[in-house]
Design an enzyme around this catalytic site. Structure first.
Site, mmCIF file in Angstrom:
data_model
loop_
_atom_site.group_PDB
_atom_site.id
_atom_site.type_symbol
_atom_site.label_atom_id
_atom_site.label_comp_id
_atom_site.label_asym_id
_atom_site.label_seq_id
_atom_site.Cartn_x
_atom_site.Cartn_y
_atom_site.Cartn_z
ATOM 1 C CB SER A 64 45.492 8.573 68.673
ATOM 2 O OG SER A 64 44.825 9.480 67.828
HETATM 3 N N1 SAH Z 1 40.536 8.679 66.409
HETATM 4 C C1 SAH Z 1 41.407 8.152 65.376
HETATM 5 C C2 SAH Z 1 42.504 9.153 65.034
HETATM 6 C C3 SAH Z 1 42.779 9.174 63.587
HETATM 7 S S1 SAH Z 1 43.853 10.457 63.066
HETATM 8 C C4 SAH Z 1 41.992 6.830 65.771
HETATM 9 O O1 SAH Z 1 42.043 6.529 66.971
HETATM 10 O O2 SAH Z 1 42.400 6.076 64.894
HETATM 11 C C5 SAH Z 1 42.738 11.799 62.757
HETATM 12 C C6 SAH Z 1 41.634 11.546 61.765
HETATM 13 O O3 SAH Z 1 40.954 12.800 61.580
HETATM 14 C C7 SAH Z 1 42.095 11.114 60.380
HETATM 15 O O4 SAH Z 1 41.457 9.918 60.036
HETATM 16 C C8 SAH Z 1 41.672 12.270 59.462
HETATM 17 O O5 SAH Z 1 41.275 11.866 58.170
HETATM 18 C C9 SAH Z 1 40.513 12.864 60.245
HETATM 19 N N2 SAH Z 1 40.192 14.253 59.916
HETATM 20 C C10 SAH Z 1 41.035 15.282 59.641
HETATM 21 N N3 SAH Z 1 40.334 16.418 59.391
HETATM 22 C C11 SAH Z 1 39.014 16.081 59.505
HETATM 23 C C12 SAH Z 1 37.789 16.823 59.365
HETATM 24 N N4 SAH Z 1 37.773 18.116 59.032
HETATM 25 N N5 SAH Z 1 36.638 16.160 59.560
HETATM 26 C C13 SAH Z 1 36.603 14.839 59.892
HETATM 27 N N6 SAH Z 1 37.729 14.092 60.042
HETATM 28 C C14 SAH Z 1 38.911 14.705 59.850
#
Ligand code: SAH
Length: 213
Positions: A64
């Site tokens: 993010s």
């Molecule tokens: N907090 C992370 C953001 C990553 S983007 C950072 O700072 O890097 C969002 C993440 O949510 C992705 O890795 C994606 O695989 C995950 N995601 C999407 N749907 C999900 C679900 N139902 N359960 C768990 N993770 C999920």
């Protein structure tokens, strides 16, 4: 795993940028100033790590944007010792911010590759979330519920009921809601059945996906 003066200098520039954009919580700002974001990204993006932008990580996901991480964290009003559920571990950067604030972090990720990689990486860096799960975060992590705070870091087409039910009375949940574009939404649980809902501007996230496993 180097953190050079050059990285630190760029990081201070990033701190100035998020402040300029309106982040005021000193503890959140200190965490952004401390965490070596470049190590959470592929080395080919290293030069861009301290731009206030989202970047690709493994499995077609993104780390993010720092301002977004700061904004969501500020809305949570984390206190030391708070039990926090994070949905979407991804690179672990947001997890690290929560750990820096003294939260007990429970985080869940549905991409196995990311789950594994981030688990190893966070411990190498010295961050100790209470628990990292592999699975569908739509359902939360009921074993450890309730949580004082819940943060969803992927765009939710709708608000998962299980997450609201795993929030403590008095607790706060921050979740971007929407499909193409998301509205940052804060829920405060007033009682077993009542929630306050407040909305804060438009953001863009990768989608929260249901039931892959
Ligand atoms: N907090 C992370 C953001 C990553 S983007 C950072 O700072 O890097 C969002 C993440 O949510 C992705 O890795 C994606 O695989 C995950 N995601 C999407 N749907 C999900 C679900 N139902 N359960 C768990 N993770 C999920």
């Amino acid at each position: 795993m180097k953190d050079t003066y050059r990285h630190q200098g760029k990081r201070q520039q990033l701190v100035r940028t998020v402040k300029k954009k309106g982040i005021t919580d000193e503890k959140v700002i200190a965490a952004i100033g401390k965490i070596p974001r470049h190590l959470f990204m592929d080395s080919s993006f290293e030069d861009h790590a301290y731009q206030d932008k989202a970047f690709p990580i493994a499995a077609d996901q993104t780390i993010s944007q720092p301002y977004t991480v700061a904004f969501q964290t500020e809305l949570l009003e984390i206190k030391k010792g708070d039990k926090v559920l994070e949905v979407g571990t991804g690179s672990g950067y947001q997890t690290a911010v929560l750990c820096e604030l003294g939260a007990k972090v429970y985080s869940i990720e549905r991409q196995r590759e990311l789950y594994k990689k981030t688990k190893t990486f966070l411990s190498k860096l010295g961050y100790r979330p209470k628990h990292l799960s592999f699975g569908d975060g739509y359902k939360g992590i009921p074993e450890y519920a309730p949580y004082e705070k819940i943060i969803v870091t992927a765009g939710a087409p709708e608000v998962p009921k299980d997450l609201l039910s795993q929030l403590k009375v008095g607790g706060r949940m921050v979740i971007p809601v929407g499909t193409e574009v998301q509205t940052m939404t804060l829920f405060i649980r007033k009682s077993a059945k009542e929630f306050d809902r407040k909305e804060f501007g438009a953001f863009r996230f990768v989608p929260l996906l249901e039931d892959k496993n």
